[in-house]
Design a protein around this motif. Sequence first.
Motif, PDB file in Angstrom:
ATOM      1  N   HIS A 184       0.350  -9.410   6.087  1.00 42.17           N
ATOM      2  CA  HIS A 184       1.475  -8.926   7.281  1.00 42.17           C
ATOM      3  C   HIS A 184       1.438  -7.261   7.286  1.00 42.17           C
ATOM      4  N   PRO A 185       1.899  -6.797   8.500  1.00 41.96           N
ATOM      5  CA  PRO A 185       2.555  -5.641   8.620  1.00 41.96           C
ATOM      6  C   PRO A 185       3.495  -5.150   7.608  1.00 41.96           C
ATOM      7  N   TYR A 186       3.835  -3.838   7.195  1.00 41.45           N
ATOM      8  CA  TYR A 186       4.654  -3.447   6.426  1.00 41.45           C
ATOM      9  C   TYR A 186       5.269  -1.944   6.630  1.00 41.45           C
ATOM     10  N   LEU A 187       6.446  -1.909   6.302  1.00 46.12           N
ATOM     11  CA  LEU A 187       7.070  -0.531   6.506  1.00 46.12           C
ATOM     12  C   LEU A 187       6.419   0.439   5.546  1.00 46.12           C
ATOM     13  N   THR A 188       6.139   1.571   6.098  1.00 47.89           N
ATOM     14  CA  THR A 188       5.765   2.692   5.413  1.00 47.89           C
ATOM     15  C   THR A 188       7.086   3.181   4.384  1.00 47.89           C
ATOM     16  N   PRO A 189       7.081   4.027   3.335  1.00 47.68           N
ATOM     17  CA  PRO A 189       8.128   4.368   2.827  1.00 47.68           C
ATOM     18  C   PRO A 189       9.060   5.438   3.529  1.00 47.68           C
ATOM     19  N   GLU A 190       8.466   6.226   4.398  1.00 41.60           N
ATOM     20  CA  GLU A 190       9.190   7.074   5.357  1.00 41.60           C
ATOM     21  C   GLU A 190       9.944   5.816   6.334  1.00 41.60           C
ATOM     22  N   ALA A 191       9.380   4.986   6.833  1.00 42.37           N
ATOM     23  CA  ALA A 191       9.851   4.002   7.748  1.00 42.37           C
ATOM     24  C   ALA A 191      11.095   3.338   7.277  1.00 42.37           C
ATOM     25  N   ALA A 192      11.271   2.834   5.918  1.00 41.76           N
ATOM     26  CA  ALA A 192      12.236   2.430   5.453  1.00 41.76           C
ATOM     27  C   ALA A 192      13.574   3.312   5.062  1.00 41.76           C
ATOM     28  N   ARG A 193      12.784   4.572   4.701  1.00 37.42           N
ATOM     29  CA  ARG A 193      13.950   5.650   4.591  1.00 37.42           C
ATOM     30  C   ARG A 193      14.482   6.010   5.778  1.00 37.42           C
ATOM     31  N   HIS A 194      14.013   5.813   6.989  1.00 39.11           N
ATOM     32  CA  HIS A 194      14.515   5.876   8.350  1.00 39.11           C
ATOM     33  C   HIS A 194      15.575   4.885   8.420  1.00 39.11           C
ATOM     34  N   VAL A 195      15.244   3.706   8.390  1.00 40.86           N
ATOM     35  CA  VAL A 195      16.101   2.567   8.352  1.00 40.86           C
ATOM     36  C   VAL A 195      17.535   2.791   7.729  1.00 40.86           C
ATOM     37  N   PRO A 245       8.646  -6.334   2.944  1.00 40.47           N
ATOM     38  CA  PRO A 245       8.779  -5.142   3.573  1.00 40.47           C
ATOM     39  C   PRO A 245       7.481  -4.126   3.251  1.00 40.47           C
ATOM     40  N   ASP A 246       7.194  -4.518   1.895  1.00 37.29           N
ATOM     41  CA  ASP A 246       6.054  -3.384   1.518  1.00 37.29           C
ATOM     42  C   ASP A 246       4.701  -4.520   1.629  1.00 37.29           C
ATOM     43  N   PRO A 247       3.423  -3.653   1.239  1.00 39.91           N
ATOM     44  CA  PRO A 247       2.300  -4.685   1.394  1.00 39.91           C
ATOM     45  C   PRO A 247       2.481  -5.578   0.319  1.00 39.91           C
ATOM     46  N   THR A 248       1.768  -6.767   0.581  1.00 39.55           N
ATOM     47  CA  THR A 248       1.930  -7.844  -0.287  1.00 39.55           C
ATOM     48  C   THR A 248       0.339  -7.759  -1.073  1.00 39.55           C
ATOM     49  N   PRO A 249       0.141  -7.826  -2.206  1.00 41.81           N
ATOM     50  CA  PRO A 249      -1.073  -7.593  -3.038  1.00 41.81           C
ATOM     51  C   PRO A 249      -1.998  -9.029  -2.574  1.00 41.81           C
ATOM     52  N   THR A 250      -3.221  -8.518  -1.951  1.00 38.41           N
ATOM     53  CA  THR A 250      -4.262  -9.699  -1.884  1.00 38.41           C
ATOM     54  C   THR A 250      -5.520  -8.909  -1.971  1.00 38.41           C
TER      55      THR A 250
END
Length: 224
Positions: free
Chosen positions: A135-146, A160-165
């Motif tokens: 899935h798409p995910y939030l960058t750390p900067e995007a999460a900090r913005h929220v 909200p982070d990349p899921t390991p696959t």
Amino acid sequence: MEPVDLSRRIEPGMPVYPGDPGVSAEASATMASDGYRVTHLSFTTHVGTHIDAPAHMEPEGATLDEYEIAAFRFDARLVDFTDGTTDRDRDQGRGLDTREAIEPRMLPDDAPDADMLVFRTGWGDHWGDERYFDHPYLTPEAARHVADLDCAVGLDTINPDPTPTERAEDDEPEGTPAHHELLGAGAFIVENLDLSGDLPERFTLRAYPLRVDGDGAPVRAVAE
């Protein structure tokens, strides 16, 4: 608007975070042998549509039982990446790609009268197949913005982070930085929302967890 159920059904075989135990449902009593039915359910605190408390990732983070019930009612704003209505630098209506990073420039600059941003990525369409984990995910900067907007996050993804696959890309953030940015700021995260129905840009989201003193819990998420 009529209430809209945004919750995923909890049932055996449903998607769970890689490495987590799956859901089991076994009969403890049956009509035939006991004259009544009782089912033994087993699942983690982060199964299906659920809420993450700060204690999920933060050593000194609060557990769910430390909040009043009103904390789980959110004035939500829908950020829809599937219909081209957001102010972003991308083609109209293009939507998001596999494992695409959501960056601050793709998010609202402010959130007046809202205390949750609900991200509709379209990835809920892949619920039940392996692609759901890419899935798409939030960058750390995007999460900090929220977090700086003093908002919680709701998503139609498992993370909200990349899921390991095995399909993870080399430039993806390692670990769970988006979780830490949000939960470290005291912002709840509600994952695995079913956002396939019609929703207005603004609505009330009620996401009441099971009453457990835990790091998270399944919720019955309802939009009104």
